[in-house]
Structures are given as C-alpha cells and as structure tokens.
Scaffold this motif. Sequence first.
Motif, PDB file in Angstrom:
ATOM      1  N   LYS A 197       0.807  -1.218   0.083  1.00 25.43           N
ATOM      2  CA  LYS A 197       0.038  -0.143  -0.072  1.00 25.43           C
ATOM      3  C   LYS A 197       0.808   1.300   0.121  1.00 25.43           C
ATOM      4  CE  LYS A 197      -2.664   0.245   3.675  1.00 25.43           C
ATOM      5  NZ  LYS A 197      -2.209   1.637   4.179  1.00 25.43           N
ATOM      6  N   GLU A 198       0.258   2.226  -0.398  1.00 22.01           N
ATOM      7  CA  GLU A 198       0.961   3.778  -0.411  1.00 22.01           C
ATOM      8  C   GLU A 198       0.849   4.707   0.437  1.00 22.01           C
ATOM      9  OE1 GLU A 198       0.476   4.872  -4.713  1.00 22.01           O
ATOM     10  OE2 GLU A 198       1.185   3.357  -5.341  1.00 22.01           O
ATOM     11  N   SER A 199      -0.130   4.586   0.905  1.00 23.26           N
ATOM     12  CA  SER A 199      -0.866   5.517   1.983  1.00 23.26           C
ATOM     13  C   SER A 199      -1.625   5.095   3.376  1.00 23.26           C
ATOM     14  CB  SER A 199      -1.648   6.599   1.202  1.00 23.26           C
ATOM     15  OG  SER A 199      -2.730   6.230   0.687  1.00 23.26           O
ATOM     16  N   GLY A 200      -2.013   5.760   4.322  1.00 24.84           N
ATOM     17  CA  GLY A 200      -2.807   5.460   5.114  1.00 24.84           C
ATOM     18  C   GLY A 200      -2.313   4.634   6.166  1.00 24.84           C
ATOM     19  N   TRP A 201      -2.778   3.758   6.870  1.00 19.14           N
ATOM     20  CA  TRP A 201      -2.132   2.755   7.783  1.00 19.14           C
ATOM     21  C   TRP A 201      -0.938   1.957   7.531  1.00 19.14           C
ATOM     22  CZ3 TRP A 201      -3.799   3.406  12.842  1.00 19.14           C
ATOM     23  CH2 TRP A 201      -4.947   3.982  13.118  1.00 19.14           C
ATOM     24  N   LYS A 202       0.205   2.156   8.224  1.00 19.83           N
ATOM     25  CA  LYS A 202       1.351   1.404   7.844  1.00 19.83           C
ATOM     26  C   LYS A 202       1.232  -0.223   8.035  1.00 19.83           C
ATOM     27  CE  LYS A 202       4.574   4.690   9.802  1.00 19.83           C
ATOM     28  NZ  LYS A 202       5.584   4.735  11.188  1.00 19.83           N
ATOM     29  N   GLU A 203       1.810  -1.205   7.208  1.00 21.72           N
ATOM     30  CA  GLU A 203       1.511  -2.339   6.892  1.00 21.72           C
ATOM     31  C   GLU A 203       1.549  -3.111   8.446  1.00 21.72           C
ATOM     32  OE1 GLU A 203       2.726  -1.197   2.891  1.00 21.72           O
ATOM     33  OE2 GLU A 203       3.274  -0.562   4.856  1.00 21.72           O
ATOM     34  N   SER A 204       2.764  -2.481   9.078  1.00 24.93           N
ATOM     35  CA  SER A 204       2.913  -3.058  10.546  1.00 24.93           C
ATOM     36  C   SER A 204       1.899  -2.863  11.315  1.00 24.93           C
ATOM     37  CB  SER A 204       4.322  -2.379  11.130  1.00 24.93           C
ATOM     38  OG  SER A 204       4.163  -1.136  11.274  1.00 24.93           O
ATOM     39  N   GLU A 205       1.109  -1.556  11.223  1.00 31.47           N
ATOM     40  CA  GLU A 205      -0.089  -1.187  12.104  1.00 31.47           C
ATOM     41  C   GLU A 205      -1.121  -2.250  12.012  1.00 31.47           C
ATOM     42  OE1 GLU A 205       0.678   3.342  13.233  1.00 31.47           O
ATOM     43  OE2 GLU A 205      -0.096   2.715  11.030  1.00 31.47           O
ATOM     44  N   LEU A 206      -1.260  -2.531  10.622  1.00 36.32           N
ATOM     45  CA  LEU A 206      -2.646  -3.475  10.111  1.00 36.32           C
ATOM     46  C   LEU A 206      -2.287  -4.762  10.633  1.00 36.32           C
ATOM     47  CD1 LEU A 206      -2.874  -1.567   6.808  1.00 36.32           C
ATOM     48  CD2 LEU A 206      -4.611  -1.850   8.405  1.00 36.32           C
ATOM     49  N   VAL A 207      -1.125  -5.372  10.573  1.00 38.34           N
ATOM     50  CA  VAL A 207      -0.645  -6.720  10.896  1.00 38.34           C
ATOM     51  C   VAL A 207      -0.686  -6.794  12.305  1.00 38.34           C
ATOM     52  CG1 VAL A 207       0.999  -8.554  11.140  1.00 38.34           C
ATOM     53  CG2 VAL A 207       0.936  -7.183   8.853  1.00 38.34           C
ATOM     54  N   GLU A 208      -0.228  -5.866  13.061  1.00 39.94           N
ATOM     55  CA  GLU A 208      -0.443  -5.914  14.517  1.00 39.94           C
ATOM     56  C   GLU A 208      -1.809  -5.766  15.152  1.00 39.94           C
ATOM     57  OE1 GLU A 208       1.866  -3.072  17.684  1.00 39.94           O
ATOM     58  OE2 GLU A 208       0.132  -1.840  16.673  1.00 39.94           O
ATOM     59  N   THR A 209      -2.771  -5.152  14.283  1.00 42.39           N
ATOM     60  CA  THR A 209      -4.123  -5.007  14.829  1.00 42.39           C
ATOM     61  C   THR A 209      -4.941  -6.590  14.384  1.00 42.39           C
ATOM     62  OG1 THR A 209      -4.506  -2.716  14.060  1.00 42.39           O
ATOM     63  CG2 THR A 209      -6.378  -3.968  14.308  1.00 42.39           C
ATOM     64  N   ILE A 210      -4.661  -6.977  13.333  1.00 40.47           N
ATOM     65  CA  ILE A 210      -5.114  -8.384  12.996  1.00 40.47           C
ATOM     66  C   ILE A 210      -4.563  -9.561  13.892  1.00 40.47           C
ATOM     67  CG2 ILE A 210      -5.020 -10.115  11.039  1.00 40.47           C
ATOM     68  CD1 ILE A 210      -4.845  -7.846   9.169  1.00 40.47           C
ATOM     69  N   VAL A 211      -3.445  -9.495  14.366  1.00 41.52           N
ATOM     70  CA  VAL A 211      -3.013 -10.501  15.071  1.00 41.52           C
ATOM     71  C   VAL A 211      -3.463 -10.213  16.291  1.00 41.52           C
ATOM     72  CG1 VAL A 211      -0.693 -11.319  16.325  1.00 41.52           C
ATOM     73  CG2 VAL A 211      -0.852 -10.619  14.007  1.00 41.52           C
ATOM     74  N   SER A 212      -3.508  -9.032  16.850  1.00 41.03           N
ATOM     75  CA  SER A 212      -4.193  -8.817  18.268  1.00 41.03           C
ATOM     76  C   SER A 212      -5.726  -9.154  18.491  1.00 41.03           C
ATOM     77  CB  SER A 212      -4.009  -7.495  18.677  1.00 41.03           C
ATOM     78  OG  SER A 212      -2.491  -6.934  18.739  1.00 41.03           O
ATOM     79  N   LEU A 213      -6.640  -8.974  17.380  1.00 45.14           N
ATOM     80  CA  LEU A 213      -7.884  -9.156  17.134  1.00 45.14           C
ATOM     81  C   LEU A 213      -8.149 -10.616  17.255  1.00 45.14           C
ATOM     82  CD1 LEU A 213     -10.731  -7.986  16.838  1.00 45.14           C
ATOM     83  CD2 LEU A 213     -10.315  -8.141  14.398  1.00 45.14           C
ATOM     84  N   SER A 214      -7.220 -11.483  16.389  1.00 44.24           N
ATOM     85  CA  SER A 214      -7.270 -12.921  16.724  1.00 44.24           C
ATOM     86  C   SER A 214      -7.161 -13.628  17.877  1.00 44.24           C
ATOM     87  CB  SER A 214      -6.528 -13.418  15.476  1.00 44.24           C
ATOM     88  OG  SER A 214      -6.351 -14.929  15.601  1.00 44.24           O
ATOM     89  N   ILE A 215      -6.094 -12.946  18.431  1.00 43.05           N
ATOM     90  CA  ILE A 215      -5.810 -13.490  19.828  1.00 43.05           C
ATOM     91  C   ILE A 215      -6.797 -13.191  20.712  1.00 43.05           C
ATOM     92  CG2 ILE A 215      -4.104 -13.262  21.789  1.00 43.05           C
ATOM     93  CD1 ILE A 215      -1.995 -12.852  19.600  1.00 43.05           C
ATOM     94  N   ALA A 216      -7.505 -12.067  20.783  1.00 36.61           N
ATOM     95  CA  ALA A 216      -8.673 -11.436  21.636  1.00 36.61           C
ATOM     96  C   ALA A 216      -9.768 -12.290  21.363  1.00 36.61           C
ATOM     97  CB  ALA A 216      -8.994  -9.856  21.305  1.00 36.61           C
ATOM     98  N   GLY A 217      -9.993 -13.166  20.365  1.00 37.86           N
ATOM     99  CA  GLY A 217     -11.113 -14.002  20.124  1.00 37.86           C
ATOM    100  C   GLY A 217     -12.012 -13.413  19.006  1.00 37.86           C
ATOM    101  N   GLY A 218     -11.516 -12.488  18.052  1.00 38.63           N
ATOM    102  CA  GLY A 218     -12.540 -11.844  17.271  1.00 38.63           C
ATOM    103  C   GLY A 218     -12.501 -12.893  15.914  1.00 38.63           C
ATOM    104  N   ASP A 219     -14.038 -12.876  15.560  1.00 39.98           N
ATOM    105  CA  ASP A 219     -14.468 -13.814  14.552  1.00 39.98           C
ATOM    106  C   ASP A 219     -14.453 -12.994  13.330  1.00 39.98           C
ATOM    107  OD1 ASP A 219     -14.472 -16.204  16.150  1.00 39.98           O
ATOM    108  OD2 ASP A 219     -16.406 -15.579  16.806  1.00 39.98           O
TER     109      ASP A 219
END
Length: 221
Positions: free
Chosen positions: A48-70
């Motif tokens: 991607k070129e703008s907006g959220w950084k790739e690392s921030e998006l990966v961090e959110t997805i991993v955390s959401l999965s561990i928190a039990g997000g479906d």
Amino acid sequence: MNQSVLSFKLEEAEKEMQLTGLAGIPLVYEIYRKLNLPDLINKQIKVKESGWKESELVETIVSLSIAGGDHMEDVKLFSVDHALQSLVEKEDHRGEEGPKNQEGPYPSAKALERFLKRFHQEQVKPEEKDAWVPKESKALKRLAKVVYAKTTKRLIEMSGLKTITIENDATAVFSHKEEALGTYKGGTGYMPVTGSIAELGLIIGDEFRDGNVPPLYKVRE
C-alpha cells in the motif's frame, strides 16, 4: 451495597475509572515490538502507498485474532476500549488532519479487509484435480520471510537449542462460507497445515488449504 449470601463487597468508585477485559493484549504488543517486527514488516511488505502502515495493520489483525475476534467488524471493540488504548499507547486522531483513511486509534474493518485483499492472487483450479493447493502470492511470501526466516531464527538462537524437531499438523477449521468445501471430519471449512518446532511450540511454516484437501497431501513439499 449490602450482600447477604456471598462474602464479596461491591463499592462505588468516587471517580471515573478505565477498565478493560483485554488486559492480556498489551503483552502481544510488547512481544511484537520487542522482536522489531514493525520495522521488518514495513521494509519487507510494500502493498500500500498511504494510510495505515503495514505493520499497524498486521499488529491489529494479530491482536484481534488473539482476543477472540471472529469478524473484521470486531475491531470496533478495540476502538471503544479506552483503557486498552491507554495501555498500548494508542492515540485517537478523530477530528484532526492526518493521513487519508487513518482516523481513530485503530484501523476500520474496511481498512483491514482492503489490506488482506492485497495478499490475494487470483488463480484457476485445474479441472482434473479434486484436491488442489494454490500457490502463495509474492506478498504472502514476503510476510513469511519476515515471520519465519528472521524472527524464528532469532528465537531458536535465544533458546540455545542445537537440534530441533519439526512437526506437521493439519487442523480442520469449520466454516459456513459459500465457497467452503467438505472436510474428512464432516461439515464444510478449511484444512490449514502448520509446521512447528516441538521443543518450543513455535510455528515456523503454514499453508492455508481448502477443506477437501487431505492432511498428508504434498506435506513434504
């Protein structure tokens, strides 16, 4: 408040307190950053070129999965949890001028969905094959390089192990999606395969598969 049965007491706090039911999630952020994953991901994965950084998006997805997000929509639970935001040092930029599509302390469900779709590579299944595993996209291979080639090597060195045992395992993940296929355990879903280090319980490789793919199908490849 008086109770007559159980011995605990309920007290009303004199001032507003921040509470969270996700107090374990900051440890995920701690490990994520201590392993220097944000820098590694931002250097290796350019989708991607703008907006959220790739690392921030990966961090959110991993955390959401561990928190039990479906579902991606479950990220809203993070966005309204001010105590969690304080613990992981997230700032709410709503109402301020900033990068496009980057408002609030967390990416939106749509932002997460757009990001994940950038890893998709459209492929056509061969008509003569029932069991088929599509090739991974270049973006997924770069992500694996960050997680497995760099991070795993460091963790093995820290453990002091001289030899390791690799275990392969396929796990049925049931799903009611229209494109989900039947599994050998009954029901429809997917059959991802993981390779892990037995001594550390650490996954070092994975492959996402349709539910009708046999667990031993081309595992050694």
